[in-house]
Design a protein around this motif. Structure first.
Motif, PDB file in Angstrom:
ATOM      1  N   ALA A 184      22.465  43.371  52.373  1.00  0.00           N
ATOM      2  CA  ALA A 184      22.471  42.026  52.958  1.00  0.00           C
ATOM      3  C   ALA A 184      21.064  41.609  53.398  1.00  0.00           C
ATOM      4  CB  ALA A 184      23.435  41.959  54.138  1.00  0.00           C
ATOM      5  N   TYR A 185      20.230  42.578  53.809  1.00  0.00           N
ATOM      6  CA  TYR A 185      18.854  42.240  54.190  1.00  0.00           C
ATOM      7  C   TYR A 185      18.077  41.701  52.989  1.00  0.00           C
ATOM      8  CZ  TYR A 185      19.228  44.203  58.862  1.00  0.00           C
ATOM      9  OH  TYR A 185      19.582  44.438  60.160  1.00  0.00           O
ATOM     10  N   GLY A 186      18.229  42.344  51.844  1.00  0.00           N
ATOM     11  CA  GLY A 186      17.559  41.875  50.640  1.00  0.00           C
ATOM     12  C   GLY A 186      18.042  40.499  50.224  1.00  0.00           C
ATOM     13  N   ILE A 187      19.353  40.283  50.310  1.00  0.00           N
ATOM     14  CA  ILE A 187      19.938  38.981  49.960  1.00  0.00           C
ATOM     15  C   ILE A 187      19.414  37.901  50.905  1.00  0.00           C
ATOM     16  CG2 ILE A 187      22.098  37.660  49.884  1.00  0.00           C
ATOM     17  CD1 ILE A 187      23.444  40.366  48.999  1.00  0.00           C
ATOM     18  N   ALA A 188      19.368  38.230  52.207  1.00  0.00           N
ATOM     19  CA  ALA A 188      18.892  37.258  53.202  1.00  0.00           C
ATOM     20  C   ALA A 188      17.432  36.887  52.939  1.00  0.00           C
ATOM     21  CB  ALA A 188      19.053  37.828  54.614  1.00  0.00           C
ATOM     22  N   LEU A 189      16.610  37.871  52.646  1.00  0.00           N
ATOM     23  CA  LEU A 189      15.200  37.595  52.381  1.00  0.00           C
ATOM     24  C   LEU A 189      15.035  36.763  51.109  1.00  0.00           C
ATOM     25  CD1 LEU A 189      12.322  37.953  53.283  1.00  0.00           C
ATOM     26  CD2 LEU A 189      12.267  40.137  52.090  1.00  0.00           C
ATOM     27  N   ARG A 190      15.818  37.075  50.083  1.00  0.00           N
ATOM     28  CA  ARG A 190      15.751  36.298  48.847  1.00  0.00           C
ATOM     29  C   ARG A 190      16.137  34.842  49.108  1.00  0.00           C
ATOM     30  NH1 ARG A 190      15.256  37.695  43.675  1.00  0.00           N
ATOM     31  NH2 ARG A 190      15.623  39.860  44.185  1.00  0.00           N
ATOM     32  N   LYS A 191      17.188  34.610  49.923  1.00  0.00           N
ATOM     33  CA  LYS A 191      17.602  33.237  50.239  1.00  0.00           C
ATOM     34  C   LYS A 191      16.494  32.487  50.969  1.00  0.00           C
ATOM     35  CE  LYS A 191      22.561  33.611  50.179  1.00  0.00           C
ATOM     36  NZ  LYS A 191      23.596  32.640  50.276  1.00  0.00           N
ATOM     37  N   LEU A 192      15.839  33.162  51.896  1.00  0.00           N
ATOM     38  CA  LEU A 192      14.727  32.528  52.611  1.00  0.00           C
ATOM     39  C   LEU A 192      13.617  32.144  51.637  1.00  0.00           C
ATOM     40  CD1 LEU A 192      14.527  34.850  55.744  1.00  0.00           C
ATOM     41  CD2 LEU A 192      15.293  32.469  55.713  1.00  0.00           C
ATOM     42  N   ALA A 193      13.285  33.048  50.733  1.00  0.00           N
ATOM     43  CA  ALA A 193      12.232  32.779  49.755  1.00  0.00           C
ATOM     44  C   ALA A 193      12.640  31.656  48.802  1.00  0.00           C
ATOM     45  CB  ALA A 193      11.903  34.049  48.984  1.00  0.00           C
ATOM     46  N   LYS A 206      14.557  29.183  49.386  1.00  0.00           N
ATOM     47  CA  LYS A 206      14.530  27.898  50.099  1.00  0.00           C
ATOM     48  C   LYS A 206      13.111  27.525  50.526  1.00  0.00           C
ATOM     49  CE  LYS A 206      19.239  27.587  51.323  1.00  0.00           C
ATOM     50  NZ  LYS A 206      19.786  26.695  50.348  1.00  0.00           N
ATOM     51  N   LYS A 207      12.158  28.389  50.154  1.00  0.00           N
ATOM     52  CA  LYS A 207      10.741  28.160  50.449  1.00  0.00           C
ATOM     53  C   LYS A 207      10.483  28.026  51.954  1.00  0.00           C
ATOM     54  CE  LYS A 207       9.484  26.568  45.928  1.00  0.00           C
ATOM     55  NZ  LYS A 207      10.039  27.689  45.287  1.00  0.00           N
ATOM     56  N   ILE A 208      11.182  28.843  52.733  1.00  0.00           N
ATOM     57  CA  ILE A 208      10.950  28.877  54.178  1.00  0.00           C
ATOM     58  C   ILE A 208       9.711  29.727  54.414  1.00  0.00           C
ATOM     59  CG2 ILE A 208      11.889  29.612  56.409  1.00  0.00           C
ATOM     60  CD1 ILE A 208      14.679  29.037  55.244  1.00  0.00           C
ATOM     61  N   SER A 209       8.762  29.181  55.130  1.00  0.00           N
ATOM     62  CA  SER A 209       7.482  29.868  55.316  1.00  0.00           C
ATOM     63  C   SER A 209       7.636  31.086  56.226  1.00  0.00           C
ATOM     64  CB  SER A 209       6.460  28.910  55.943  1.00  0.00           C
ATOM     65  OG  SER A 209       6.787  28.677  57.302  1.00  0.00           O
ATOM     66  N   PRO A 210       6.734  32.052  56.075  1.00  0.00           N
ATOM     67  CA  PRO A 210       6.768  33.212  56.972  1.00  0.00           C
ATOM     68  C   PRO A 210       6.650  32.799  58.436  1.00  0.00           C
ATOM     69  CG  PRO A 210       5.301  33.635  55.128  1.00  0.00           C
ATOM     70  CD  PRO A 210       5.719  32.190  55.050  1.00  0.00           C
ATOM     71  N   GLU A 211       5.852  31.772  58.690  1.00  0.00           N
ATOM     72  CA  GLU A 211       5.685  31.299  60.070  1.00  0.00           C
ATOM     73  C   GLU A 211       7.007  30.788  60.646  1.00  0.00           C
ATOM     74  OE1 GLU A 211       1.931  31.395  57.950  1.00  0.00           O
ATOM     75  OE2 GLU A 211       3.737  30.281  57.468  1.00  0.00           O
ATOM     76  N   GLU A 212       7.779  30.085  59.818  1.00  0.00           N
ATOM     77  CA  GLU A 212       9.072  29.571  60.268  1.00  0.00           C
ATOM     78  C   GLU A 212      10.049  30.722  60.514  1.00  0.00           C
ATOM     79  OE1 GLU A 212      11.931  26.913  61.590  1.00  0.00           O
ATOM     80  OE2 GLU A 212       9.785  26.679  61.330  1.00  0.00           O
ATOM     81  N   ILE A 213      10.024  31.709  59.658  1.00  0.00           N
ATOM     82  CA  ILE A 213      10.892  32.883  59.850  1.00  0.00           C
ATOM     83  C   ILE A 213      10.543  33.569  61.171  1.00  0.00           C
ATOM     84  CG2 ILE A 213      11.514  35.167  58.950  1.00  0.00           C
ATOM     85  CD1 ILE A 213      10.918  33.968  56.113  1.00  0.00           C
ATOM     86  N   ILE A 214       9.259  33.700  61.451  1.00  0.00           N
ATOM     87  CA  ILE A 214       8.820  34.312  62.715  1.00  0.00           C
ATOM     88  C   ILE A 214       9.294  33.480  63.890  1.00  0.00           C
ATOM     89  CG2 ILE A 214       6.795  34.854  64.120  1.00  0.00           C
ATOM     90  CD1 ILE A 214       5.422  35.643  61.413  1.00  0.00           C
ATOM     91  N   ARG A 215       9.176  32.150  63.793  1.00  0.00           N
ATOM     92  CA  ARG A 215       9.642  31.277  64.892  1.00  0.00           C
ATOM     93  C   ARG A 215      11.140  31.451  65.123  1.00  0.00           C
ATOM     94  NH1 ARG A 215       5.700  27.676  62.976  1.00  0.00           N
ATOM     95  NH2 ARG A 215       7.125  26.674  61.536  1.00  0.00           N
ATOM     96  N   ILE A 216      11.905  31.539  64.049  1.00  0.00           N
ATOM     97  CA  ILE A 216      13.361  31.730  64.167  1.00  0.00           C
ATOM     98  C   ILE A 216      13.652  33.054  64.861  1.00  0.00           C
ATOM     99  CG2 ILE A 216      15.481  32.141  62.845  1.00  0.00           C
ATOM    100  CD1 ILE A 216      14.276  30.158  60.709  1.00  0.00           C
ATOM    101  N   ALA A 217      12.959  34.104  64.440  1.00  0.00           N
ATOM    102  CA  ALA A 217      13.172  35.428  65.040  1.00  0.00           C
ATOM    103  C   ALA A 217      12.787  35.434  66.514  1.00  0.00           C
ATOM    104  CB  ALA A 217      12.377  36.483  64.278  1.00  0.00           C
ATOM    105  N   GLU A 218      11.668  34.789  66.838  1.00  0.00           N
ATOM    106  CA  GLU A 218      11.230  34.741  68.241  1.00  0.00           C
ATOM    107  C   GLU A 218      12.202  33.937  69.093  1.00  0.00           C
ATOM    108  OE1 GLU A 218       7.220  33.301  67.791  1.00  0.00           O
ATOM    109  OE2 GLU A 218       6.429  35.332  67.572  1.00  0.00           O
ATOM    110  N   LYS A 219      12.726  32.844  68.540  1.00  0.00           N
ATOM    111  CA  LYS A 219      13.706  32.033  69.252  1.00  0.00           C
ATOM    112  C   LYS A 219      14.968  32.856  69.512  1.00  0.00           C
ATOM    113  CE  LYS A 219      15.996  27.552  68.966  1.00  0.00           C
ATOM    114  NZ  LYS A 219      16.215  26.360  68.154  1.00  0.00           N
ATOM    115  N   LYS A 220      15.403  33.592  68.507  1.00  0.00           N
ATOM    116  CA  LYS A 220      16.583  34.455  68.632  1.00  0.00           C
ATOM    117  C   LYS A 220      16.337  35.533  69.686  1.00  0.00           C
ATOM    118  CE  LYS A 220      20.552  35.994  66.988  1.00  0.00           C
ATOM    119  NZ  LYS A 220      21.799  35.308  67.256  1.00  0.00           N
ATOM    120  N   GLU A 221      15.171  36.135  69.649  1.00  0.00           N
ATOM    121  CA  GLU A 221      14.818  37.185  70.619  1.00  0.00           C
ATOM    122  C   GLU A 221      14.783  36.614  72.039  1.00  0.00           C
ATOM    123  OE1 GLU A 221      11.465  40.630  70.910  1.00  0.00           O
ATOM    124  OE2 GLU A 221      10.756  38.625  70.426  1.00  0.00           O
ATOM    125  N   LYS A 222      14.246  35.434  72.183  1.00  0.00           N
ATOM    126  CA  LYS A 222      14.178  34.775  73.489  1.00  0.00           C
ATOM    127  C   LYS A 222      15.588  34.513  74.022  1.00  0.00           C
ATOM    128  CE  LYS A 222      11.367  31.204  75.598  1.00  0.00           C
ATOM    129  NZ  LYS A 222      10.555  30.021  75.359  1.00  0.00           N
TER     130      LYS A 222
END
Length: 116
Positions: free
Chosen positions: A83-92, A94-110
């Motif tokens: 599922a991790y590989g599938i999730a990363l492929r979907k992000l790629a 959809k052309k979601i930038s690495p910066e946006e992925i980091i923001r999502i992760a930081e928001k989730k962590e917060k």
């Protein structure tokens, strides 16, 4: 604990190197070195070795400030749960930038920290 980039900047400043001077010593661009110091990019092993040499410390000491999960651990994680590989492929896809992925992760962590 300081990040790798923060530690590099601290040592660069202690050695009284300007950003441009330090980048020139490393045969790198100043923006690239700045991105490393700001944590936007991580140096390759070769660049890490050059940085360590220029700062008069071991590469191993610099590596101790790199808090990223090792690639080998990420590969194990992807193998254990496709599922991790599938999730990363979907992000790629959809052309979601690495910066946006980091923001999502930081928001989730917060959000998790606020729940505690």
């Amino acid at each position: 604990m300081k990040t790798l980039g923060e530690y590099i900047r601290e040592l660069r400043e202690k050695n009284d190197f300007s950003l441009r001077e330090f980048a020139k010593r490393l045969n790198l661009s100043a923006p690239f070195v700045s991105d490393i110091e700001l944590g936007r990019r991580y140096p390759s092993e070769d660049v890490l070795e050059k940085i360590a040499e220029a700062l008069g410390i071991s590469a191993e000491e610099l590596r101790s400030y790199d808090t990223r999960v090792p690639i080998s651990e990420l590969k194990k994680l992807a193998k254990s749960s496709p599922a991790y590989g599938i999730a990363l492929r979907k992000l790629a896809d959809k052309k979601i930038s690495p910066e946006e992925i980091i923001r999502i992760a930081e928001k989730k962590e917060k959000g998790h920290k606020e729940e505690d």
